[in-house]
Design a protein around this motif. Structure first.
Motif, PDB file in Angstrom:
ATOM      1  N   UNK A 108       0.818  -1.217   0.000  1.00 43.55           N
ATOM      2  CA  UNK A 108       0.000   0.000   0.000  1.00 43.55           C
ATOM      3  C   UNK A 108       0.848   1.262   0.000  1.00 43.55           C
ATOM      4  N   UNK A 109       2.132   1.103   0.104  1.00 42.14           N
ATOM      5  CA  UNK A 109       3.050   2.234   0.003  1.00 42.14           C
ATOM      6  C   UNK A 109       4.210   1.841  -0.884  1.00 42.14           C
ATOM      7  N   UNK A 110       4.151   2.211  -2.113  1.00 42.08           N
ATOM      8  CA  UNK A 110       5.251   1.810  -2.994  1.00 42.08           C
ATOM      9  C   UNK A 110       6.545   2.525  -2.613  1.00 42.08           C
ATOM     10  N   UNK A 111       7.635   1.841  -2.845  1.00 41.31           N
ATOM     11  CA  UNK A 111       8.933   2.491  -2.671  1.00 41.31           C
ATOM     12  C   UNK A 111       9.193   3.363  -3.895  1.00 41.31           C
ATOM     13  N   UNK A 112      10.273   4.096  -3.850  1.00 40.33           N
ATOM     14  CA  UNK A 112      10.614   4.928  -5.022  1.00 40.33           C
ATOM     15  C   UNK A 112      10.921   4.068  -6.240  1.00 40.33           C
ATOM     16  N   UNK A 113      11.157   2.781  -6.024  1.00 47.90           N
ATOM     17  CA  UNK A 113      11.460   1.878  -7.142  1.00 47.90           C
ATOM     18  C   UNK A 113      10.242   1.146  -7.678  1.00 47.90           C
ATOM     19  N   UNK A 114       9.075   1.333  -7.050  1.00 50.04           N
ATOM     20  CA  UNK A 114       7.843   0.715  -7.525  1.00 50.04           C
ATOM     21  C   UNK A 114       7.138   1.655  -8.491  1.00 50.04           C
ATOM     22  N   UNK A 115       6.894   1.165  -9.667  1.00 46.20           N
ATOM     23  CA  UNK A 115       6.224   1.957 -10.704  1.00 46.20           C
ATOM     24  C   UNK A 115       4.882   1.301 -11.003  1.00 46.20           C
ATOM     25  N   UNK A 116       3.813   1.947 -10.582  1.00 46.47           N
ATOM     26  CA  UNK A 116       2.454   1.469 -10.820  1.00 46.47           C
ATOM     27  C   UNK A 116       1.819   2.382 -11.856  1.00 46.47           C
ATOM     28  N   UNK A 117       1.360   1.786 -12.957  1.00 49.84           N
ATOM     29  CA  UNK A 117       0.742   2.559 -14.030  1.00 49.84           C
ATOM     30  C   UNK A 117      -0.649   2.031 -14.338  1.00 49.84           C
ATOM     31  N   UNK A 118      -1.571   2.943 -14.596  1.00 51.24           N
ATOM     32  CA  UNK A 118      -2.865   2.586 -15.170  1.00 51.24           C
ATOM     33  C   UNK A 118      -2.668   2.601 -16.678  1.00 51.24           C
ATOM     34  N   UNK A 119      -3.163   1.573 -17.323  1.00 51.77           N
ATOM     35  CA  UNK A 119      -3.075   1.468 -18.783  1.00 51.77           C
ATOM     36  C   UNK A 119      -4.351   2.065 -19.361  1.00 51.77           C
ATOM     37  N   UNK A 120      -4.184   3.055 -20.231  1.00 51.81           N
ATOM     38  CA  UNK A 120      -5.335   3.682 -20.893  1.00 51.81           C
ATOM     39  C   UNK A 120      -5.275   3.388 -22.389  1.00 51.81           C
ATOM     40  N   UNK A 121      -6.429   3.060 -22.944  1.00 55.86           N
ATOM     41  CA  UNK A 121      -6.581   2.948 -24.383  1.00 55.86           C
ATOM     42  C   UNK A 121      -7.589   4.012 -24.767  1.00 55.86           C
ATOM     43  N   UNK A 122      -7.147   4.938 -25.592  1.00 56.22           N
ATOM     44  CA  UNK A 122      -7.926   6.130 -25.877  1.00 56.22           C
ATOM     45  C   UNK A 122      -8.187   6.811 -24.536  1.00 56.22           C
ATOM     46  N   UNK A 123      -9.423   6.949 -24.112  1.00 52.12           N
ATOM     47  CA  UNK A 123      -9.685   7.609 -22.833  1.00 52.12           C
ATOM     48  C   UNK A 123     -10.137   6.657 -21.738  1.00 52.12           C
ATOM     49  N   UNK A 124     -10.086   5.351 -22.007  1.00 48.36           N
ATOM     50  CA  UNK A 124     -10.593   4.377 -21.050  1.00 48.36           C
ATOM     51  C   UNK A 124      -9.462   3.648 -20.329  1.00 48.36           C
ATOM     52  N   UNK A 125      -9.578   3.493 -18.995  1.00 48.23           N
ATOM     53  CA  UNK A 125      -8.619   2.631 -18.299  1.00 48.23           C
ATOM     54  C   UNK A 125      -8.934   1.180 -18.650  1.00 48.23           C
ATOM     55  N   UNK A 126      -7.908   0.438 -19.049  1.00 49.84           N
ATOM     56  CA  UNK A 126      -8.110  -0.947 -19.489  1.00 49.84           C
ATOM     57  C   UNK A 126      -7.333  -1.951 -18.652  1.00 49.84           C
TER      58      UNK A 126
ATOM     59  N   UNK B  20     -12.607  -7.560 -21.295  1.00 46.76           N
ATOM     60  CA  UNK B  20     -13.252  -7.034 -22.508  1.00 46.76           C
ATOM     61  C   UNK B  20     -12.287  -6.325 -23.449  1.00 46.76           C
ATOM     62  N   UNK B  21     -11.066  -6.057 -22.981  1.00 43.69           N
ATOM     63  CA  UNK B  21     -10.075  -5.380 -23.816  1.00 43.69           C
ATOM     64  C   UNK B  21      -8.954  -6.308 -24.296  1.00 43.69           C
ATOM     65  N   UNK B  22      -9.055  -7.587 -23.960  1.00 45.92           N
ATOM     66  CA  UNK B  22      -8.026  -8.550 -24.360  1.00 45.92           C
ATOM     67  C   UNK B  22      -8.171  -8.924 -25.826  1.00 45.92           C
ATOM     68  N   UNK B  23      -7.087  -9.472 -26.375  1.00 48.52           N
ATOM     69  CA  UNK B  23      -7.032  -9.930 -27.770  1.00 48.52           C
ATOM     70  C   UNK B  23      -7.210  -8.771 -28.752  1.00 48.52           C
ATOM     71  N   UNK B  24      -6.782  -7.582 -28.352  1.00 46.86           N
ATOM     72  CA  UNK B  24      -6.836  -6.402 -29.218  1.00 46.86           C
ATOM     73  C   UNK B  24      -5.445  -5.785 -29.399  1.00 46.86           C
ATOM     74  N   UNK B  25      -4.421  -6.485 -28.905  1.00 45.55           N
ATOM     75  CA  UNK B  25      -3.055  -5.984 -29.037  1.00 45.55           C
ATOM     76  C   UNK B  25      -2.630  -5.019 -27.942  1.00 45.55           C
ATOM     77  N   UNK B  26      -3.496  -4.784 -26.959  1.00 47.46           N
ATOM     78  CA  UNK B  26      -3.165  -3.813 -25.912  1.00 47.46           C
ATOM     79  C   UNK B  26      -2.091  -4.340 -24.961  1.00 47.46           C
ATOM     80  N   UNK B  27      -2.094  -5.644 -24.712  1.00 50.46           N
ATOM     81  CA  UNK B  27      -1.052  -6.225 -23.871  1.00 50.46           C
ATOM     82  C   UNK B  27       0.320  -6.063 -24.497  1.00 50.46           C
ATOM     83  N   UNK B  28       0.404  -6.350 -25.778  1.00 49.87           N
ATOM     84  CA  UNK B  28       1.672  -6.189 -26.499  1.00 49.87           C
ATOM     85  C   UNK B  28       2.120  -4.723 -26.475  1.00 49.87           C
TER      86      UNK B  28
END
Length: 153
Positions: free
Chosen positions: A47-65, A89-97
């Motif tokens: 619940x408290x990332x260190x300075x070395x923890x990078x947490x990102x929300x993945x957005x496709x267009x304007x939606x978090x996926x 619902x966003x899988x198999x669209x190349x977003x993971x790659x």
């Protein structure tokens, strides 16, 4: 097109709990251990990332996926992908790659020589994706039924 945005504190709280519960459930299912035993072994979600923890929300267009959690491990000069999740619902669209390619490019700007991650044996789709990007299997943990994969940068 995807965009990786650093998480807010509320997003981190949500996604870290989700990630941890998913980890416990997957590990219990594949190892035969109880969730209670695993929870006692691993504790609480981060619940408290260190300075070395990078947490990102993945957005496709304007939606978090989905989200990705990468930890820089300076002493090892590597980056470890602790979790990576795309909503069903966003899988198999190349977003993971696209997400992984973006993550790899971000890590090339850091003082790391390689990226590593773990993937469950039965996750053939993810294993195929990682292999197509150059990740190679370096280890297998039979208790957790997980491969460790590595990508030189």
């Amino acid at each position: 097109m995807i965009r990786l945005e650093p998480m807010t504190a509320d997003q981190l709280n949500h996604y870290s709990k989700f990630s941890f519960e998913k980890f416990l459930n997957d590990t219990a299912k594949l190892s035969g251990q109880s969730i209670e035993d695993l929870r006692a072994k691993f504790g609480d979600p981060p619940n408290r990332p260190s300075e070395n923890d990078l947490w990102y929300v993945i957005h496709s267009e304007d939606s978090p996926v989905g989200f990705i959690w990468i930890q820089i491990q300076p002493k090892k000069q590597e980056a470890f992908i602790y979790d990576f999740f795309i909503e069903a619902e966003f899988r198999s669209k190349g977003l993971g790659r696209k997400t992984l390619v973006s993550g790899i490019e971000l890590m090339k700007q850091r003082p790391v020589d390689k990226m590593r991650l773990c993937v469950y044996h039965d996750n053939a789709i993810a294993r195929k994706l990682y292999a197509s990007l150059g990740f190679r299997e370096t280890d297998f943990n039979p208790e957790r039924r997980q491969y460790t994969l590595e990508l030189p940068l």
